[in-house]
Design a protein around this motif. Structure first.
Motif: not given
Ligand SMILES: NC(=O)c1ccc[n+]([C@@H]2O[C@H](COP(=O)([O-])OP(=O)(O)OC[C@H]3O[C@@H](n4cnc5c(N)ncnc54)[C@H](OP(=O)(O)O)[C@@H]3O)[C@@H](O)[C@H]2O)c1
Length: 304
Positions: A165, A169, A175-176, A178-179, A302, A304
């Motif tokens: 993390f 963010g 992070e990249q 998952v988002s 992260i 949603s």
């Protein structure tokens, strides 16, 4: 020990600062913007190398972990002159100050110093960077060497692709991936670009362990225990965070329009770190499970 950390507002520097504090060190964050929180702070702009020695004279650290840099390969490509000032000239100024003050120095270099035409690179392999960012890091390593520190007082730490993390963010592959996947958008992942990813928190722990050694190695590779391609990494992240892999698009490098050359395989052989340091970096499965369970030992959730 009083340890000054550059880049403490960033991804890896933040993990380093927390790990050093856990190990009982007094941490001084050095950077452009005053951070929130009680940690001691000194203003230090890497784009103004001539001012660095004066700042360090006042802060008087016993060791420096120099994680601040312009680490964005695309930005370095677009503005190589600024990249050189921040990544090379500032590092040279820090290394010279450390040598003169006999302070320890851990300089954050990268796996991107290698050509990528090989695999599981050793510390003795010759760097041959293919882009501006990699070249600035090689020149900075040269500057660290040329600063003339006493043997065992300066280390160029070549860190592999880190995940975890980040304060922004968006800095970490976790992070990249998952988002983008959570939003149901396509994510292209190379099947022929290899890295040895390491949990950012383990990079911090390694720095704390390095500072406890009687002598620093001049160059050290620090990657996770597995060599994986980007697709394997992306799928592992998706599974750990329970997001759908449906919009992952496997791709070969040759089929993607890359704006600048990137090294294909910069996986690191970290056997020397394994021999020198008491703690081993976690496997990808262990690291991702820790993050998904909310135990990345770092900031950030992260969205949603
Ligand atoms: N992330 C990786 O996977 C990875 C892998 C290998 C090596 N590395 C190396 O590890 C180090 C940290 O990278 P990162 O991923 O943590 O990057 P990051 O999150 O972008 O952090 C970069 C840090 O450098 C600071 N910085 C940039 N320009 C500065 C300036 N002119 N003056 C003072 N501070 C400045 C930033 O401060 P601001 O907050 O003011 O912008 C930030 O704290 C870099 O040396 C990078 O080359 C990273």
């Amino acid at each position: 020990m009083r340890v000054l950390v550059t880049g403490a507002s960033g991804f890896l520097g933040g993990h380093v600062a927390r790990a050093l504090e856990r190990a009982g060190h007094e941490v001084i964050a050095a950077g452009r913007a005053v951070p929130a929180g009680p940690r001691r702070f000194v203003r230090l702009d890497l784009a103004r190398p001539a001012e660095i020695a004066g700042t360090l004279d006042e802060a008087r650290p016993q060791a420096i972990v120099h994680a601040g840099a312009n680490p964005d390969a695309g930005a370095c490509e677009r503005d190589p002159v600024s990249a050189r000032v921040v990544n090379v000239d500032a590092t040279a100024a820090i290394a010279r100050w450390c040598a003169a003050a006999d302070a320890g120095l851990i300089f954050f270099s990268t796996d991107q110093v290698f050509s990528g035409e090989g695999r599981e690179w050793n510390e003795t392999d010759a760097p041959a960077p293919v882009h501006v960012y990699g070249r600035t890091k090689v020149e900075a390593e040269d500057a660290v060497r040329a600063a003339g520190a006493r043997a065992g007082r300066a280390c160029s730490l070549r860190v592999a692709l880190a995940y975890g993390f980040s304060p922004s963010g968006v800095r970490s592959p976790v992070e990249q991936v998952v988002s983008v996947l959570r939003a149901g958008r396509p994510y292209t992942l190379f099947t022929d670009e290899f890295r040895s990813p390491i949990l950012a928190d383990d990079v911090g722990s390694a720095c704390a362990d390095l500072l406890a050694l009687p002598e620093l190695p001049p160059v050290l590779h620090l990657g996770g225990p597995e060599r994986v391609d980007r697709l394997v990494l992306g799928r592992a992240i998706a599974r750990a965070f329970g997001v759908s892999e449906a919009t992952i698009v496997p791709c070969r490098r040759a089929d993607a329009g890359m704006h600048y050359q990137r090294p294909a395989d910069t996986s690191l052989n970290s056997a020397l770190a394994g021999r020198l340091l008491p703690r081993r970096p976690r496997t990808l499965a262990e690291g991702l499970a820790a993050l998904a369970a909310g135990d990345g030992s770092g900031v950030g959730v992260i969205g949603s």
